[in-house]
Design a protein around this motif. Structure first.
Motif, short mmCIF file in Angstrom:
data_model
loop_
_atom_site.label_atom_id
_atom_site.label_comp_id
_atom_site.label_asym_id
_atom_site.label_seq_id
_atom_site.Cartn_x
_atom_site.Cartn_y
_atom_site.Cartn_z
N ASP A 75 -32.18 13.39 -2.66
CA ASP A 75 -32.43 14.02 -3.97
C ASP A 75 -31.14 14.12 -4.77
O ASP A 75 -30.06 13.75 -4.31
CB ASP A 75 -33.14 15.37 -3.81
N GLN A 76 -31.25 14.66 -6.00
CA GLN A 76 -30.12 14.65 -6.93
C GLN A 76 -28.98 15.58 -6.49
O GLN A 76 -27.87 15.50 -7.03
CB GLN A 76 -30.60 15.04 -8.32
N PHE A 77 -29.22 16.45 -5.51
CA PHE A 77 -28.16 17.31 -4.99
C PHE A 77 -27.46 16.69 -3.78
O PHE A 77 -26.67 17.36 -3.10
CB PHE A 77 -28.72 18.68 -4.62
N GLY A 78 -27.80 15.42 -3.47
CA GLY A 78 -27.17 14.76 -2.33
C GLY A 78 -27.76 15.16 -1.00
O GLY A 78 -27.14 14.94 0.05
N ARG A 79 -28.96 15.75 -1.02
CA ARG A 79 -29.61 16.16 0.23
C ARG A 79 -30.52 15.05 0.74
O ARG A 79 -31.29 14.48 -0.04
CB ARG A 79 -30.44 17.43 0.03
N VAL A 80 -30.43 14.75 2.03
CA VAL A 80 -31.37 13.81 2.65
C VAL A 80 -32.58 14.63 3.08
O VAL A 80 -32.48 15.53 3.91
CB VAL A 80 -30.74 13.11 3.88
N MET A 81 -33.72 14.33 2.46
CA MET A 81 -34.95 15.10 2.69
C MET A 81 -35.91 14.30 3.56
O MET A 81 -36.04 13.08 3.42
CB MET A 81 -35.61 15.44 1.36
N ASN A 82 -36.62 15.01 4.43
CA ASN A 82 -37.54 14.37 5.37
C ASN A 82 -38.94 14.96 5.26
O ASN A 82 -39.11 16.16 5.09
CB ASN A 82 -37.02 14.53 6.80
N LEU A 83 -39.94 14.07 5.37
CA LEU A 83 -41.33 14.51 5.51
C LEU A 83 -41.91 13.80 6.72
O LEU A 83 -41.95 12.58 6.78
CB LEU A 83 -42.16 14.17 4.26
N SER A 84 -42.35 14.60 7.69
CA SER A 84 -42.99 14.05 8.88
C SER A 84 -44.43 14.55 8.89
O SER A 84 -44.68 15.76 8.85
CB SER A 84 -42.25 14.50 10.14
N VAL A 85 -45.39 13.62 8.95
CA VAL A 85 -46.80 13.98 8.81
C VAL A 85 -47.51 13.87 10.15
O VAL A 85 -47.43 12.85 10.83
CB VAL A 85 -47.50 13.06 7.79
N THR A 86 -48.18 14.92 10.53
CA THR A 86 -49.06 14.87 11.70
C THR A 86 -50.51 15.13 11.29
O THR A 86 -51.44 14.53 11.82
CB THR A 86 -48.63 15.91 12.76
N ARG B 251 -26.74 16.79 4.25
CA ARG B 251 -26.23 16.86 2.87
C ARG B 251 -24.97 16.02 2.78
O ARG B 251 -24.05 16.19 3.58
CB ARG B 251 -25.95 18.31 2.47
N LEU B 252 -24.95 15.10 1.82
CA LEU B 252 -23.77 14.25 1.65
C LEU B 252 -22.56 15.09 1.25
O LEU B 252 -22.67 15.93 0.34
CB LEU B 252 -24.04 13.18 0.59
N PRO B 253 -21.41 14.91 1.90
CA PRO B 253 -20.23 15.73 1.60
C PRO B 253 -19.67 15.51 0.20
O PRO B 253 -19.02 16.38 -0.35
CB PRO B 253 -19.20 15.28 2.66
N CYS C 136 -27.09 3.70 -6.01
CA CYS C 136 -28.01 4.64 -5.37
C CYS C 136 -27.61 4.84 -3.91
O CYS C 136 -27.08 3.93 -3.26
CB CYS C 136 -29.44 4.12 -5.45
N ALA C 137 -27.83 6.04 -3.39
CA ALA C 137 -27.60 6.30 -1.97
C ALA C 137 -28.61 5.49 -1.16
O ALA C 137 -29.76 5.29 -1.59
CB ALA C 137 -27.75 7.79 -1.67
N SER C 138 -28.19 4.97 -0.01
CA SER C 138 -29.07 4.12 0.80
C SER C 138 -28.88 4.45 2.27
O SER C 138 -27.84 4.97 2.67
CB SER C 138 -28.77 2.64 0.54
N MET C 139 -29.92 4.16 3.07
CA MET C 139 -29.83 4.44 4.50
C MET C 139 -30.67 3.44 5.28
O MET C 139 -31.55 2.78 4.73
CB MET C 139 -30.29 5.87 4.81
N THR D 247 -27.44 4.80 9.68
CA THR D 247 -26.31 4.43 8.81
C THR D 247 -26.67 4.86 7.39
O THR D 247 -27.80 4.70 6.95
CB THR D 247 -26.05 2.91 8.85
N LEU D 248 -25.68 5.39 6.70
CA LEU D 248 -25.94 6.02 5.40
C LEU D 248 -24.79 5.71 4.44
O LEU D 248 -23.62 5.73 4.84
CB LEU D 248 -26.08 7.53 5.60
N SER D 249 -25.13 5.38 3.20
CA SER D 249 -24.13 5.18 2.16
C SER D 249 -24.40 6.16 1.03
O SER D 249 -25.55 6.37 0.66
CB SER D 249 -24.18 3.75 1.63
#
Length: 585
Positions: free
Chosen positions: A79-90, A103-105, A116-119, A128-130
């Motif tokens: 997201d725009q705050f540099g947070r890597v967000m996850n959704l896991s569905v069961t 959270r990206l430093p 764009c940030a990529s992983m 691996t994350l950019s």
């Protein structure tokens, strides 16, 4: 590419359906769930200096939603705050809000020329994350998809030059040391390119490994660069880290150091000095004649020639065989002869078993000889091709073989000047070992069917879309045809606003989305519960393929699109949609 093996893709007939009748629009309702995002997706718009088609393909059409194939129905975005967000569905009816896992430093907004940030998920526990500014992170994540076991920890991070996106990565163990190989994609200014777009594309292959003898730090042990003039449709490292496969419109070549190039040129010069043909050969419809110039001290008793139906072996004195190997086609070995001519040359006559068969080479794989074509054969070939060329536009249209008229070609008959190709590069030499000219087989999309294997790629073959699984460890079956989506190649060509394509890992459906709102789903043919007749042909229809259309309740552009066996995930700027395509059973 001179030493590369030219291969072809072999489709499995059993997976093709020549009697496929098309898709029937189904009005069955699709369960669609939506989750509002706490913060907008970190979309990066193209800048004014990113104006080429390659910039649009690499960054403008980037898929911001990342599917974790190691765990079922597990997706991530930044997201725009540099947070890597996850959704896991069961369970669809008990959806949780996306949760922060990392959270990206760095402050993303502080960098003006960022991408764009990529992983990419290298394994079940490594990522691996950019951040899009030129910094690469290697992260140990633990078992992902569960807040109890998932904990992202940085084990390596380093500035690697100009901004890039992570195209692919793999985790493997070699020489008892854990390594991660990452593929970084850049579109860079090319000052030497004055006639083209002014940019070139680079793929940097970086290998990061754990130190030995008690040093647990990770460091870069190898960096290699490939350069091309178009963004690759597909680029993936083999699971063992020993090779790389690329599907691209224009070829990629390795950027070697100057010392490597000098060494290679020296070797080429040496080989050029020795390039005189070892033998000469001619052929007629009935026989093949080979001529070998003999050294002065060779006598008739020093020559040993062994003929067999499919092989030949020529030995002089006690030296290694001068010529040895499998012949292009079978010969009548009992009628084959040889003589020494007055000019001290050896003449070998081979009698063809299949008369009229034209040989393209003498000994399979042997390039040391030179074929000499008879003048009468040259004129015969020229005459057979005469009907394809003419100085007059269409001199005799009633003739049995009318000449080709370029004005009669339609747009769909035209081929691009540089056809797309699939190349396999060796990890040590960065030389092409295998190459396939894809011609009119348009690249459509890629999908991970088995995370332990390389990603599959889907190509258009005629009207169908065929899914191919690369097997880097099977040289005889390096690309396997594993599934077919009937008529999808034809159908997708009509969708002018198409943005992303995907398919279920179990091949049960394929899907595509437009830039805004609409999603099209194409199911595989299934048996009918009721009786249905084809009126034109007067026969019963046993199964039917359904097309479904979903319209999202959103006015924001679609930024991400991923498919699992049960669900479609669609990401817009502020919303994540889940479309239930198949039931869990």
């Amino acid at each position: 590419m001179a030493g590369a093996a030219h291969c072809s893709l072999q489709a499995k007939r059993l997976l093709l359906d020549p009697k496929f009748e098309g898709y029937k629009l189904s009005l069955e309702p699709l369960a669609c769930y939506q989750l509002g995002l706490d913060a907008a997706v970190a979309e990066v718009q193209l800048r004014d200096d990113q104006y080429t088609l390659d910039h649009m393909r690499a960054f403008g059409m980037y898929n911001y939603l990342h599917l974790d194939s190691w765990y079922q129905d597990n997706v991530y975005y930044v997201d725009q705050f540099g947070r890597v967000m996850n959704l896991s569905v069961t369970l669809d009816t008990a959806l949780q809000k996306p949760r922060e896992v990392f959270r990206l430093p760095t402050d993303l907004t502080a960098c003006d020329n960022r991408l764009c940030a990529s992983m990419h998920f290298s394994s079940s526990t490594w990522v691996t994350l950019s951040d899009g500014t030129g910094r690469l992170y290697l992260i140990k994540s633990g078992k992902r998809g569960s807040s109890a076991t998932e904990k992202w920890e940085i084990v390596f991070n380093e500035e690697l030059g100009s901004p890039f996106i992570v195209a692919h990565s793999v985790s493997f163990v070699k020489s008892d040391a854990h390594s991660v190989a990452v593929l970084l994609l850049r579109v860079e200014k090319d000052e030497l390119d004055t006639k083209g777009s002014g940019f070139h594309v680079t793929l940097e292959w970086v290998t990061i490994a754990k130190g030995k003898e008690g040093d647990h730090r990770y460091e870069i042990i190898k960096r290699r660069v490939l350069q091309g003039k178009s963004v690759p449709h597909y680029a993936a490292i083999e699971p063992s880290g020993d090779g790389l496969m690329i599907v691209s419109h224009k070829p990629f070549t390795s950027m070697q150091s100057e010392s490597d190039e000098l060494e290679e040129n020296d070797e080429a010069n040496v080989s050029n000095e020795k390039k005189d043909p070892l033998y000469y050969w001619q052929q007629t419809e009935d026989d093949v004649t080979i001529t070998v110039h003999l050294p002065q001290d060779i006598t008739r008793d020093d020559i040993k020639i062994h003929f067999s139906p499919d092989n030949i072996c020529v030995t002089l004195k006690d030296q290694p065989p001068l010529m040895e190997g499998k012949l292009h086609s079978s010969v009548d070995h009992e009628s084959c002869t040889w003589i020494i001519k007055e000019d001290k040359s050896l003449e070998i006559s081979l009698i063809k078993k299949n008369e009229g068969c034209r040989w393209t080479e003498l000994i399979v794989g042997d390039t040391r000889g030179e074929f000499i074509m008879d003048p009468s054969q040259c004129s015969e070939i020229a005459e057979s091709l005469m009907h394809l060329t003419s100085e007059v536009m269409n001199p005799n249209p009633e003739k049995e073989n009318p000449p080709c008229n370029a004005q009669e070609l339609e747009e769909c008959d035209a081929f691009l000047e540089d056809g797309a190709s699939l190349s396999r590069f060796d990890g040590d030499t960065l030389k092409v070992t295998h190459i396939i000219n894809l011609g009119s087989n348009q690249y459509l999309f890629s999908v991970v069917v088995n995370p332990k294997e390389m990603p599959c790629f889907c190509l258009r073959h005629d009207v169908d879309a065929l899914l191919w699984q690369p097997h880097s460890d099977q040289p005889e079956n390096m690309w396997e045809h594993i599934a077919t989506f009937n008529a999808l190649g034809y159908v997708q060509a009509s969708k002018q606003d198409k943005k992303f394509m995907a398919c279920a890992p179990d091949y049960s459906y394929a899907a595509l989305c437009e830039c805004m709102r609409r999603v099209f789903i194409y199911r595989q043919p299934t048996p009918l519960a009721t009786v249905l007749y084809n009126r034109k042909e007067g026969r019963q229809v046993g199964q039917v393929a359904k097309q479904l259309v979903a319209t999202l309740e959103a006015n924001d552009p679609i930024l991400g699109f991923q498919a699992t066996s049960e669900r479609l995930f669609v990401l817009t700027t502020k919303t994540l949609f889940l479309i239930k395509v198949n039931s869990g059973n």
